[in-house]
Design a protein around this motif. Structure first.
Motif, PDB file in Angstrom:
ATOM      1  N   GLN A   7      21.704  15.929  61.491  1.00 24.75           N
ATOM      2  CA  GLN A   7      20.357  16.518  61.535  1.00 24.75           C
ATOM      3  C   GLN A   7      19.424  15.720  62.444  1.00 24.75           C
ATOM      4  O   GLN A   7      18.709  16.289  63.256  1.00 24.75           O
ATOM      5  CB  GLN A   7      19.755  16.599  60.126  1.00 24.75           C
ATOM      6  N   ALA A   8      19.437  14.409  62.298  1.00 28.50           N
ATOM      7  CA  ALA A   8      18.551  13.558  63.095  1.00 28.50           C
ATOM      8  C   ALA A   8      19.105  13.317  64.498  1.00 28.50           C
ATOM      9  O   ALA A   8      18.358  13.025  65.427  1.00 28.50           O
ATOM     10  CB  ALA A   8      18.326  12.219  62.394  1.00 28.50           C
ATOM     11  N   GLY A   9      20.420  13.402  64.634  1.00 28.93           N
ATOM     12  CA  GLY A   9      21.030  13.269  65.947  1.00 28.93           C
ATOM     13  C   GLY A   9      21.379  11.857  66.367  1.00 28.93           C
ATOM     14  O   GLY A   9      21.400  11.557  67.553  1.00 28.93           O
ATOM     15  N   TRP A  10      21.675  10.974  65.403  1.00 32.68           N
ATOM     16  CA  TRP A  10      22.081   9.625  65.793  1.00 32.68           C
ATOM     17  C   TRP A  10      23.518   9.351  65.386  1.00 32.68           C
ATOM     18  O   TRP A  10      24.044   9.962  64.475  1.00 32.68           O
ATOM     19  CB  TRP A  10      21.131   8.551  65.268  1.00 32.68           C
ATOM     20  N   LEU A  11      24.131   8.413  66.114  1.00 28.94           N
ATOM     21  CA  LEU A  11      25.507   8.002  65.873  1.00 28.94           C
ATOM     22  C   LEU A  11      25.598   6.501  66.083  1.00 28.94           C
ATOM     23  O   LEU A  11      25.018   5.972  67.039  1.00 28.94           O
ATOM     24  CB  LEU A  11      26.441   8.705  66.866  1.00 28.94           C
ATOM     25  N   ILE A  12      26.305   5.816  65.183  1.00 26.86           N
ATOM     26  CA  ILE A  12      26.541   4.375  65.331  1.00 26.86           C
ATOM     27  C   ILE A  12      28.039   4.138  65.217  1.00 26.86           C
ATOM     28  O   ILE A  12      28.682   4.632  64.292  1.00 26.86           O
ATOM     29  CB  ILE A  12      25.828   3.554  64.245  1.00 26.86           C
ATOM     30  N   ASN A  23      21.213   7.704  70.283  1.00 22.98           N
ATOM     31  CA  ASN A  23      20.256   8.685  69.801  1.00 22.98           C
ATOM     32  C   ASN A  23      20.421   9.941  70.647  1.00 22.98           C
ATOM     33  O   ASN A  23      20.015   9.986  71.802  1.00 22.98           O
ATOM     34  CB  ASN A  23      18.818   8.178  69.885  1.00 22.98           C
ATOM     35  N   LEU A  24      21.030  10.960  70.059  1.00 32.42           N
ATOM     36  CA  LEU A  24      21.244  12.234  70.732  1.00 32.42           C
ATOM     37  C   LEU A  24      20.242  13.282  70.262  1.00 32.42           C
ATOM     38  O   LEU A  24      20.334  14.445  70.635  1.00 32.42           O
ATOM     39  CB  LEU A  24      22.677  12.721  70.470  1.00 32.42           C
ATOM     40  N   GLY A  25      19.288  12.830  69.446  1.00 36.72           N
ATOM     41  CA  GLY A  25      18.291  13.728  68.877  1.00 36.72           C
ATOM     42  C   GLY A  25      17.125  13.993  69.806  1.00 36.72           C
ATOM     43  O   GLY A  25      17.060  13.489  70.931  1.00 36.72           O
ATOM     44  N   MET A  26      16.192  14.788  69.309  1.00 40.49           N
ATOM     45  CA  MET A  26      15.016  15.192  70.084  1.00 40.49           C
ATOM     46  C   MET A  26      13.828  14.245  69.889  1.00 40.49           C
ATOM     47  O   MET A  26      12.857  14.335  70.619  1.00 40.49           O
ATOM     48  CB  MET A  26      14.593  16.605  69.674  1.00 40.49           C
ATOM     49  N   GLN A  27      13.913  13.338  68.904  1.00 42.82           N
ATOM     50  CA  GLN A  27      12.821  12.424  68.574  1.00 42.82           C
ATOM     51  C   GLN A  27      13.304  10.985  68.673  1.00 42.82           C
ATOM     52  O   GLN A  27      14.499  10.728  68.552  1.00 42.82           O
ATOM     53  CB  GLN A  27      12.350  12.675  67.140  1.00 42.82           C
ATOM     54  N   ALA A  28      12.375  10.060  68.856  1.00 45.45           N
ATOM     55  CA  ALA A  28      12.733   8.639  68.821  1.00 45.45           C
ATOM     56  C   ALA A  28      13.300   8.318  67.438  1.00 45.45           C
ATOM     57  O   ALA A  28      12.920   8.920  66.433  1.00 45.45           O
ATOM     58  CB  ALA A  28      11.519   7.780  69.114  1.00 45.45           C
ATOM     59  N   TRP A  29      14.219   7.358  67.401  1.00 48.47           N
ATOM     60  CA  TRP A  29      14.865   6.945  66.154  1.00 48.47           C
ATOM     61  C   TRP A  29      14.880   5.429  66.094  1.00 48.47           C
ATOM     62  O   TRP A  29      15.152   4.761  67.088  1.00 48.47           O
ATOM     63  CB  TRP A  29      16.292   7.496  66.114  1.00 48.47           C
ATOM     64  N   THR A  30      14.579   4.879  64.930  1.00 55.10           N
ATOM     65  CA  THR A  30      14.633   3.433  64.735  1.00 55.10           C
ATOM     66  C   THR A  30      15.926   3.073  64.026  1.00 55.10           C
ATOM     67  O   THR A  30      16.167   3.502  62.890  1.00 55.10           O
ATOM     68  CB  THR A  30      13.429   2.922  63.916  1.00 55.10           C
ATOM     69  N   VAL A  53      14.017   0.694  68.423  1.00 55.26           N
ATOM     70  CA  VAL A  53      13.635   2.090  68.634  1.00 55.26           C
ATOM     71  C   VAL A  53      14.364   2.627  69.859  1.00 55.26           C
ATOM     72  O   VAL A  53      14.290   2.040  70.936  1.00 55.26           O
ATOM     73  CB  VAL A  53      12.114   2.244  68.820  1.00 55.26           C
ATOM     74  N   LEU A  54      15.080   3.739  69.661  1.00 58.53           N
ATOM     75  CA  LEU A  54      15.783   4.404  70.744  1.00 58.53           C
ATOM     76  C   LEU A  54      15.117   5.754  71.002  1.00 58.53           C
ATOM     77  O   LEU A  54      15.013   6.579  70.082  1.00 58.53           O
ATOM     78  CB  LEU A  54      17.247   4.648  70.392  1.00 58.53           C
ATOM     79  N   PRO A  55      14.669   5.995  72.232  1.00 56.95           N
ATOM     80  CA  PRO A  55      14.126   7.320  72.560  1.00 56.95           C
ATOM     81  C   PRO A  55      15.261   8.340  72.608  1.00 56.95           C
ATOM     82  O   PRO A  55      16.437   7.957  72.584  1.00 56.95           O
ATOM     83  CB  PRO A  55      13.485   7.111  73.924  1.00 56.95           C
ATOM     84  N   PRO A  56      14.951   9.622  72.683  1.00 60.71           N
ATOM     85  CA  PRO A  56      16.007  10.633  72.778  1.00 60.71           C
ATOM     86  C   PRO A  56      16.950  10.357  73.953  1.00 60.71           C
ATOM     87  O   PRO A  56      16.531   9.819  74.987  1.00 60.71           O
ATOM     88  CB  PRO A  56      15.241  11.938  72.995  1.00 60.71           C
ATOM     89  N   ASP A  57      18.209  10.734  73.779  1.00 61.28           N
ATOM     90  CA  ASP A  57      19.235  10.609  74.822  1.00 61.28           C
ATOM     91  C   ASP A  57      19.390   9.185  75.343  1.00 61.28           C
ATOM     92  O   ASP A  57      19.412   8.952  76.554  1.00 61.28           O
ATOM     93  CB  ASP A  57      18.942  11.561  75.985  1.00 61.28           C
ATOM     94  N   SER A  58      19.489   8.231  74.432  1.00 61.12           N
ATOM     95  CA  SER A  58      19.645   6.830  74.841  1.00 61.12           C
ATOM     96  C   SER A  58      20.703   6.137  73.997  1.00 61.12           C
ATOM     97  O   SER A  58      21.089   6.613  72.931  1.00 61.12           O
ATOM     98  CB  SER A  58      18.316   6.082  74.740  1.00 61.12           C
TER      99      SER A  58
END
Length: 75
Positions: A7-12, A23-30, A53-58
Motif C-alpha cells: 500500500q505504501a510502496g516501500w521495500l527493504i 521507496n516505490l510509492g507516491m509519497q516520501a517515506w521514512t 527519508v526517501l522521496p518517491p522512486d528512490s
C-alpha cells in the motif's frame, strides 16, 4: 530477508549488515533506522531523527557501523 508494504510502496532487502531500502510509492517515506548511509539514488534522501527519508522512486543502501552499535531497525 525482505519486508514490504504494498500500500505504501516501500521495500527493504536485508543481507547481513546491509539494508537496501526502496521507496516505490507516491509519497516520501521514512525508513526507521540508525544505520549508516552508504549510497543514495537521490540527493533529497536525508537523515532525520527518526531514520532516513526517501522521496518517491528512490533507493538507499545502508549498513551497520563497524562496531555494530546500530543495526538497521525494521519498520
Amino acid at each position: 530477508r525482505t519486508e514490504y508494504d504494498d500500500q505504501a510502496g516501500w521495500l527493504i532487502v536485508y543481507r547481513g549488515q546491509v539494508a537496501v531500502a526502496c521507496n516505490l510509492g507516491m509519497q516520501a517515506w521514512t525508513f526507521p533506522t540508525a544505520a549508516e548511509l552508504l549510497a543514495v539514488s537521490d540527493a533529497r534522501i536525508a537523515r532525520v531523527p527518526d531514520g532516513v527519508v526517501l522521496p518517491p522512486d528512490s533507493v538507499a543502501i545502508l549498513t551497520d557501523p563497524p562496531d555494530g552499535t546500530s543495526p538497521p531497525r525494521e519498520p
